[in-house]
Design a protein around this motif. Structure first.
Motif, PDB file in Angstrom:
ATOM      1  N   UNK A  79     -11.878 -11.064 -69.875  1.00 50.63           N
ATOM      2  CA  UNK A  79     -12.467 -12.395 -69.974  1.00 50.63           C
ATOM      3  C   UNK A  79     -13.647 -12.375 -69.023  1.00 50.63           C
ATOM      4  N   UNK A  80     -14.782 -12.803 -69.515  1.00 51.46           N
ATOM      5  CA  UNK A  80     -15.971 -12.727 -68.676  1.00 51.46           C
ATOM      6  C   UNK A  80     -16.832 -13.942 -68.913  1.00 51.46           C
ATOM      7  N   UNK A  81     -17.730 -14.176 -67.985  1.00 54.88           N
ATOM      8  CA  UNK A  81     -18.611 -15.324 -68.133  1.00 54.88           C
ATOM      9  C   UNK A  81     -19.624 -15.391 -67.019  1.00 54.88           C
ATOM     10  N   UNK A  82     -20.423 -16.422 -67.086  1.00 50.71           N
ATOM     11  CA  UNK A  82     -21.519 -16.645 -66.147  1.00 50.71           C
ATOM     12  C   UNK A  82     -21.159 -17.796 -65.211  1.00 50.71           C
ATOM     13  N   UNK A  83     -21.345 -17.599 -63.914  1.00 48.32           N
ATOM     14  CA  UNK A  83     -21.178 -18.674 -62.931  1.00 48.32           C
ATOM     15  C   UNK A  83     -22.539 -18.980 -62.307  1.00 48.32           C
ATOM     16  N   UNK A  84     -22.975 -20.230 -62.422  1.00 51.88           N
ATOM     17  CA  UNK A  84     -24.241 -20.663 -61.816  1.00 51.88           C
ATOM     18  C   UNK A  84     -23.895 -21.567 -60.640  1.00 51.88           C
ATOM     19  N   UNK A  85     -24.227 -21.122 -59.420  1.00 49.49           N
ATOM     20  CA  UNK A  85     -23.784 -21.834 -58.223  1.00 49.49           C
ATOM     21  C   UNK A  85     -24.260 -23.287 -58.179  1.00 49.49           C
ATOM     22  N   UNK A  86     -25.516 -23.534 -58.545  1.00 46.20           N
ATOM     23  CA  UNK A  86     -26.063 -24.891 -58.471  1.00 46.20           C
ATOM     24  C   UNK A  86     -25.429 -25.831 -59.502  1.00 46.20           C
ATOM     25  N   UNK A  87     -24.727 -25.267 -60.478  1.00 47.88           N
ATOM     26  CA  UNK A  87     -24.068 -26.080 -61.512  1.00 47.88           C
ATOM     27  C   UNK A  87     -22.552 -26.074 -61.314  1.00 47.88           C
ATOM     28  N   UNK A  88     -22.119 -25.971 -60.036  1.00 49.65           N
ATOM     29  CA  UNK A  88     -20.677 -25.924 -59.724  1.00 49.65           C
ATOM     30  C   UNK A  88     -19.961 -24.816 -60.499  1.00 49.65           C
ATOM     31  N   UNK A  89     -20.638 -23.684 -60.583  1.00 49.93           N
ATOM     32  CA  UNK A  89     -20.103 -22.468 -61.230  1.00 49.93           C
ATOM     33  C   UNK A  89     -19.889 -22.622 -62.737  1.00 49.93           C
ATOM     34  N   UNK A 113     -35.771 -19.391 -56.267  1.00 52.85           N
ATOM     35  CA  UNK A 113     -35.133 -18.311 -55.495  1.00 52.85           C
ATOM     36  C   UNK A 113     -33.621 -18.422 -55.434  1.00 52.85           C
ATOM     37  N   UNK A 114     -33.084 -18.423 -54.193  1.00 49.63           N
ATOM     38  CA  UNK A 114     -31.631 -18.433 -53.980  1.00 49.63           C
ATOM     39  C   UNK A 114     -30.953 -19.677 -54.546  1.00 49.63           C
ATOM     40  N   UNK A 115     -31.722 -20.737 -54.747  1.00 48.27           N
ATOM     41  CA  UNK A 115     -31.142 -21.954 -55.337  1.00 48.27           C
ATOM     42  C   UNK A 115     -30.730 -21.701 -56.792  1.00 48.27           C
ATOM     43  N   UNK A 116     -31.191 -20.592 -57.355  1.00 53.08           N
ATOM     44  CA  UNK A 116     -30.869 -20.250 -58.747  1.00 53.08           C
ATOM     45  C   UNK A 116     -29.813 -19.138 -58.810  1.00 53.08           C
ATOM     46  N   UNK A 117     -29.093 -18.930 -57.692  1.00 51.71           N
ATOM     47  CA  UNK A 117     -28.125 -17.816 -57.630  1.00 51.71           C
ATOM     48  C   UNK A 117     -27.027 -17.979 -58.682  1.00 51.71           C
ATOM     49  N   UNK A 118     -26.631 -16.840 -59.236  1.00 49.18           N
ATOM     50  CA  UNK A 118     -25.616 -16.823 -60.292  1.00 49.18           C
ATOM     51  C   UNK A 118     -24.981 -15.446 -60.329  1.00 49.18           C
ATOM     52  N   UNK A 119     -23.893 -15.345 -61.063  1.00 42.36           N
ATOM     53  CA  UNK A 119     -23.260 -14.026 -61.223  1.00 42.36           C
ATOM     54  C   UNK A 119     -22.542 -13.966 -62.556  1.00 42.36           C
ATOM     55  N   UNK A 120     -22.474 -12.763 -63.076  1.00 41.95           N
ATOM     56  CA  UNK A 120     -21.587 -12.488 -64.193  1.00 41.95           C
ATOM     57  C   UNK A 120     -20.262 -12.010 -63.598  1.00 41.95           C
ATOM     58  N   UNK A 121     -19.158 -12.501 -64.139  1.00 43.97           N
ATOM     59  CA  UNK A 121     -17.819 -12.110 -63.685  1.00 43.97           C
ATOM     60  C   UNK A 121     -17.059 -11.536 -64.874  1.00 43.97           C
ATOM     61  N   UNK A 122     -16.306 -10.475 -64.625  1.00 46.81           N
ATOM     62  CA  UNK A 122     -15.441  -9.926 -65.670  1.00 46.81           C
ATOM     63  C   UNK A 122     -14.088  -9.564 -65.056  1.00 46.81           C
ATOM     64  N   UNK A 123     -13.031 -10.070 -65.651  1.00 51.96           N
ATOM     65  CA  UNK A 123     -11.673  -9.656 -65.280  1.00 51.96           C
ATOM     66  C   UNK A 123     -11.095  -8.895 -66.467  1.00 51.96           C
ATOM     67  N   UNK A 124     -10.446  -7.773 -66.188  1.00 56.61           N
ATOM     68  CA  UNK A 124      -9.796  -6.979 -67.241  1.00 56.61           C
ATOM     69  C   UNK A 124      -8.315  -6.857 -66.918  1.00 56.61           C
ATOM     70  N   UNK A 125      -7.486  -7.106 -67.932  1.00 54.04           N
ATOM     71  CA  UNK A 125      -6.045  -6.942 -67.781  1.00 54.04           C
ATOM     72  C   UNK A 125      -5.580  -5.822 -68.710  1.00 54.04           C
TER      73      UNK A 125
END
Length: 200
Positions: free
Chosen positions: A70-80, A112-124
């Protein structure tokens, strides 16, 4: 164990998965390859829970070793946001072009950093004997100001990697496998599976 089923019908994802897992010495089948059409409801509250729900459900149907992510995008400024709802964000049938533009619009004025985000992936990985292994990988970056690049899918065209001065959708498949959240989680899972196979 004579095969691994990876619980997805996404051929782009399967290409990435097979490249990384090929040296496990077992064929890696997609749901389509395995003739499975089940639609598992992912009602967990985290990426890890959703991956585990999917892996266990398909393992119970097939009796095989099943991997699911399961994976997705977390955008910090949008409460993830959009988080675990990344695929369903703004509705299943909404194009990623519209989803991507919505995220860009909501970050107007941020730099800049106000646009910080990450892709997350968990594998089971769900084993027929009931064991479950879980790994997690992330790729840190920022939301760009426009869509760029022809490679990748989903949110890749708006995900900017400051360290490499390019967008995720501008990376080659080989580069993406090295850097991506899924690539990292898959390599960790491959190590855990190697250990598990050697212990049997």
């Amino acid at each position: 164990m004579d095969k691994i089923i990876f619980a997805t019908g996404n051929e782009g994802k399967m290409k990435e998965v097979r490249m990384i897992l090929e040296d496990l010495g077992l064929p890696v089948l997609s749901l389509k390859d395995a003739g499975i059409t089940a639609d598992v409801e992912e009602n967990g509250t985290t990426f890890e829970e959703n991956a585990q729900i999917k892996a266990k459900a398909i393992m119970e149907m097939t009796g095989a070793l099943v991997l699911a992510d399961d994976s997705g995008l977390e955008v910090d400024a949008l409460d993830k946001e959009p988080g675990i709802y990344s695929a369903r964000y703004m509705g299943h049938d909404t194009s990623y072009h519209i989803k991507n533009q919505n995220i860009i619009d909501r970050l107007e004025g941020k730099v800049g950093e106000e646009r910080s985000a990450r892709f997350v992936c968990a594998i089971a990985a769900a084993f027929p004997d009931g064991r479950v292994l879980i790994t997690r990988g992330t790729m840190e970056g920022q939301i760009g100001y426009e869509e760029k690049g022809e490679n990748g899918f989903g949110y890749d065209p708006i995900f900017y990697l400051p360290e490499y001065q390019c967008y995720s959708a501008e990376l080659s498949l080989e580069e993406k496998n090295k850097l991506s959240h899924r690539g990292k989680a898959l390599r960790l899972m491959k190590e855990r599976l190697h250990e598990s196979f050697n212990c049997q």
